[in-house]
Structure formats: C-alpha cells, structure tokens
Scaffold this active site. Structure first.
Site, PDB file in Angstrom:
ATOM      1  CB  CYS A  17       9.645  35.710 -31.981  1.00  0.00           C
ATOM      2  SG  CYS A  17       9.860  34.009 -31.528  1.00  0.00           S
ATOM      3  N   GLY A  43      14.345  36.640 -36.358  1.00  0.00           N
ATOM      4  CA  GLY A  43      14.095  35.198 -36.368  1.00  0.00           C
ATOM      5  C   GLY A  43      13.981  34.703 -37.783  1.00  0.00           C
ATOM      6  CG  ASN A 117       9.434  39.415 -29.146  1.00  0.00           C
ATOM      7  OD1 ASN A 117       9.656  40.610 -29.064  1.00  0.00           O
ATOM      8  ND2 ASN A 117      10.400  38.527 -29.066  1.00  0.00           N
ATOM      9  N   GLY A 118       9.105  36.728 -26.848  1.00  0.00           N
ATOM     10  CA  GLY A 118       9.579  36.738 -25.462  1.00  0.00           C
ATOM     11  C   GLY A 118       9.699  35.349 -24.898  1.00  0.00           C
ATOM     12  CE1 TYR A 256      24.296  41.207 -33.044  1.00  0.00           C
ATOM     13  CE2 TYR A 256      22.744  39.866 -31.814  1.00  0.00           C
ATOM     14  CZ  TYR A 256      23.593  40.026 -32.888  1.00  0.00           C
ATOM     15  OH  TYR A 256      23.741  39.024 -33.796  1.00  0.00           O
ATOM     16  CG  ASP A 359      31.738  43.001 -31.654  1.00  0.00           C
ATOM     17  OD1 ASP A 359      30.603  43.297 -32.077  1.00  0.00           O
ATOM     18  OD2 ASP A 359      32.203  41.842 -31.727  1.00  0.00           O
TER      19      ASP A 359
END
Ligand code: SF4
Length: 467
Positions: A17, A43, A117-118, A256, A359
């Site tokens: 989220c 999300g 969020n979490g 990321y 990457d």
C-alpha cells in the site's frame, strides 16, 4: 503464497500500500486522487478516497487502479477540504472490496476513517484479545485493529490514538481522519516511509515524497518515527506516542519500491541506487562490453556501475508497460517464449556482447532466469549478474510479501549455485557494508540478515494487564 504464474507476471516483490492525505485545501479529494496516481506502483488491487466537509465523511472505493475506480462524477461527490486516500496491495488479510481502504468506522463518539501502509506484527494476539472483549471485525485486514483499539481507550480522540498506538507492534504509517481532524502517524521504528509537504496553506502527506510534485506541493520533511501529527481547526500539533524509537526504514524502499525521485531520510532514492551500483563495481569488477540495468529500479544502479567501471551503460531491456494486468494465463508455448514477460531484450544492443546485468534483488530466481534467457535469445554472449542488495534469506514481517523461507532461493543456493540456476556466467550480491554505504545506517535489513529490529513477542499480556 503466490503462484509461479503470479511471480511470472509480477516478477518481483510487492509491498502493502500507499497513503496520501490533504488538509485544508478546496476540493481536497482531487489532490488526493492525483497523489494516488503517483503511488499506484505501491498497490494495484484497490483504491479508495474519503473526504470530509467538516460535518460528514464520504468514502468511495473499489477494486483496481485509481483510474478504474474513480471518474469525475464519483470524485465530485467527495466534497470538503480534507481528504485521505489509499492504494492497496494485499499481503495481509487478502483481497476483496471489504479490505480496500480507507476503512470507514462507525462509532457513537464520532465516525472516522483509517488508511494504513504496513503490517501489524502482533495482529493475531490483538485480534484474539479484542474479539474476546466483544469487538466484531468487519474485514480481514490487520488495519482494522487500530480502529478497535482506539474505540476501547478513554479520553479525547487524540488521547485514544496515542494510547492505542502503544499496543501495536510492527510497521505502520496511518492517516486517520474524523469529520474535522486529521492524524498522521508513523510507527516507532520508522519502517514505512511517510513524507510531509505543503501546498499554499495546505498540508499534504504521502508514502512517497515524489507524489508531491504531481500536485504542485513542496516536500517539507519526513514524518518521524512515533510521531503523531494532529491537524485540527487549521492548527498543527506534534506528539510522540513513545520515546523508545529507532529509525529502521525498509531497505527495500531504496532498493526497489520507491520511485527514483523520492526522498527518504533526506537521501534521494536515485542517488542511493547509483551509489549502490558504483559500490558493486568496486566490490566485484568484471570485464564486459556494456552495463545494462533491469528497468525501472536498476537503471540508476547500472549508471553507478558504469560510472565506477568506465564500461558504457546501455539500454538492453525495455519494459512492456501494460502486460501486468492481464488475467489470462499464458499457455506453455507462450511461457517458454517469454512473451508475457514484462521485459523485452534489445537485440541491436546486446547481440554478441558481454554484459553486466544489474538488478535489485533475487527472490525465487525465476524472474532472473527468464531475463537471462531473453538476453541470451537476443544474442548476448556472457552475462555477469550484479545485485544491488545482499541475498534475501529471511521473511519480512513488516508488510512486504516475502512470506516464508521456502520461496527464498538464497536459503538453498550459494551465489555460484544460483548463477548456474539462473544461467548467468557469474553472480555477485552487494555486501551488507555496501548496502549501508549506499543507503545509510538507518535501515532495516532483516530479510538479508535474519536480525529483526523488533521483538515479535505477544503483547497480549501487557494489554490484559492494562485492562
Ligand atoms: S525485512 Fe526486508 S522487506 Fe521487510 S522491512 Fe525489513 S528490509 Fe524491508
């Protein structure tokens, strides 16, 4: 756990989220809508916005992208100068419309909404206790727990929130809104990001500072660990629900998740990724013709590797933007040809070249194997893989879908074995010292080390003692 197919499509880790709030601005829901657009990468399963005109809270939400859930007609019903929004990826509690946020809570003391969020670590214990005390849960989302905890506390609404927060363990950035106030909260360990900005006389809050640009807001600062910002009658009050804080921002935000233009703990994400790439080149140099990064998160790191090594950086992979939301499973032939992958190899760039492929991480190894196959099919000769994080060896309890040991390939293979598995000519992971050098010391690295910054013991006894 995700299926092979879901990993095939998603390719990478997902997070739970993004939240966005706007206070004291006309048509606040419009600002929030555009903010959610900028957070959509966090999300895609559901989106919701709640707004208040000072008297009533209206909530609209649905499954899918923000642009699928909202049209101008729907937005026009979300009136008021205070609004909070949410984009959902479900790692805890599963999908379904009932779990899409903001959650609307009816209470005799006044309705309110919660956007989260979490991931709350002590969900099970808290839920068992709350249910034993008579609470009835309407969703399977762990975010509903804070609402029930608030209801059970005494005092004014802010006091209730401050007390409830001391019972929650884990990762959380909350925005809670009543009809006339907004409460912006970050957990005491600072796991998940939450930034604060200004827009004329308004305050805006976002999981990523990059979302401020799209609405014309200015980044002010990060919300601090354990900080509770109360906005009420155009005043702002700052409290901390505990002074036992630490700053353990999820390293994956830098590696990321976050957009490159986001600032976390004062450090720009692109800068930290570029640094990580340069450190990789220093730690594990290799001769090659070109450096390429896996889009989007590793393009900055590939630049960094190129900076340090003087090997030219090239665009060897192109992201196919719209394949992620298909629900039609590819047949075996398509799977083998890799046509459903989110990436395409640039044959004109990689043919007959020795490559350094940068990457960000390897979870199960299947995505890396597909990418290497794509590049080899496009004529690449040697492929040397360089990863801007250490091997992932432990699950995450803080809202990232690294759910168990079985799916983590680095728990089974060392770098040499993993290189063979993915078809690379060599493979190197950034050292943990290198990660700290790139991102600073204030990060959580638990999934790389197995050393968790919080205890995961039950707080049940503590809560019982307080009742
Ligand atoms: S365990 Fe890993 S994914 Fe989870 S918060 Fe820590 S660094 Fe992020």
């Amino acid at each position: 756990m995700k299926s092979e197919f879901e990993y095939f499509l998603d390719g990478k880790l997902n997070e739970e989220c993004g939240v966005f709030g706007a206070y004291n601005i006309d048509e606040a829901s419009q600002i929030v809508y555009y903010g959610l657009h900028s957070l959509q990468h966090r999300g895609q399963e559901g989106a919701g916005i709640a707004s208040s005109d000072g008297e009533n809270i209206i909530t609209k939400k649905g499954e899918g992208l923000a642009s699928e859930v909202f049209d101008s007609e729907k937005l026009s019903t979300l009136i008021g100068n205070m609004s909070v929004g949410h984009v959902r990826y479900s790692t805890s509690g599963g999908g379904g419309i009932e779990n899409v946020q903001p959650l609307f809570i009816r209470a005799h003391t006044g309705n309110f909404v919660v956007a989260h969020n979490g991931n709350i670590v002590n969900t099970r214990e808290l839920k068992m206790h709350l249910e034993a005390m008579g609470s009835i849960f309407h969703t399977t989302s762990d975010s509903e727990i804070i609402a029930h905890l608030i209801q059970r506390e005494a005092g004014d609404f802010k006091e209730k929130i401050l007390k409830a927060l001391t019972k929650i363990e884990g990762a959380f950035s909350f925005i809670i809104m009543t009809k006339d106030s907004m409460y912006v909260i970050r957990d005491k360990n600072g796991f998940r990001p939450l930034a604060m900005g200004t827009l004329d006389n308004a305050y805006v809050f976002s999981s990523e500072s990059s979302a401020f640009q799209i609405v014309g807001a200015k980044y002010l600062r990060d919300v601090e660990p354990a900080e509770v910002i109360t906005l009420h009658k155009n005043n702002i009050e700052i409290d901390f629900y505990t002074d036992a804080t630490q700053n353990k921002m999820c390293a994956m935000e830098y590696i990321y998740f976050s957009r490159p233009d986001t600032i976390i703990n004062g450090l720009n994400v692109h800068t930290s990724r570029r640094r990580a790439g340069a450190i990789l080149a220093r730690e594990c140099p290799v001769n090659a013709d070109i450096v390429i990064g896996v889009p989007d998160s590793s393009l900055s790191s590939a630049m960094g590797y190129s900076d340090y090594s003087n090997i030219p950086c090239e665009m060897g992979l192109i992201k196919n933007r719209y394949v992620g939301r298909t629900f039609i499973k590819p047949n075996q032939m398509l799977r083998e040809r890799g046509v459903m992958m989110k990436l395409s190899a640039m044959e004109a760039i990689v043919r007959d070249k020795n490559l350094i492929l940068v990457d960000d991480s390897i979870v199960r190894g299947t995505t890396s194997r597909h990418i290497i196959k794509l590049l080899k099919n496009a004529g690449a000769k040697e492929i040397h893989v360089r990863i801007t994080s250490s091997p992932i060896i432990s699950p995450c309890f803080y809202g990232v879908d690294i759910s168990n040991y079985d799916e983590l390939i680095s728990t089974k293979y060392n770098a040499k074995e993993l290189a063979d598995f993915i078809g690379a000519d060599s493979l190197y992971f950034l050292s943990s010292e290198g990660m700290y050098e790139a991102m600073g010391k204030n990060i959580c690295t638990a999934c790389f080390t197995g050393k968790y910054p919080t205890s995961t013991f039950s707080l049940l006894d503590e809560i019982k003692n307080q009742k």
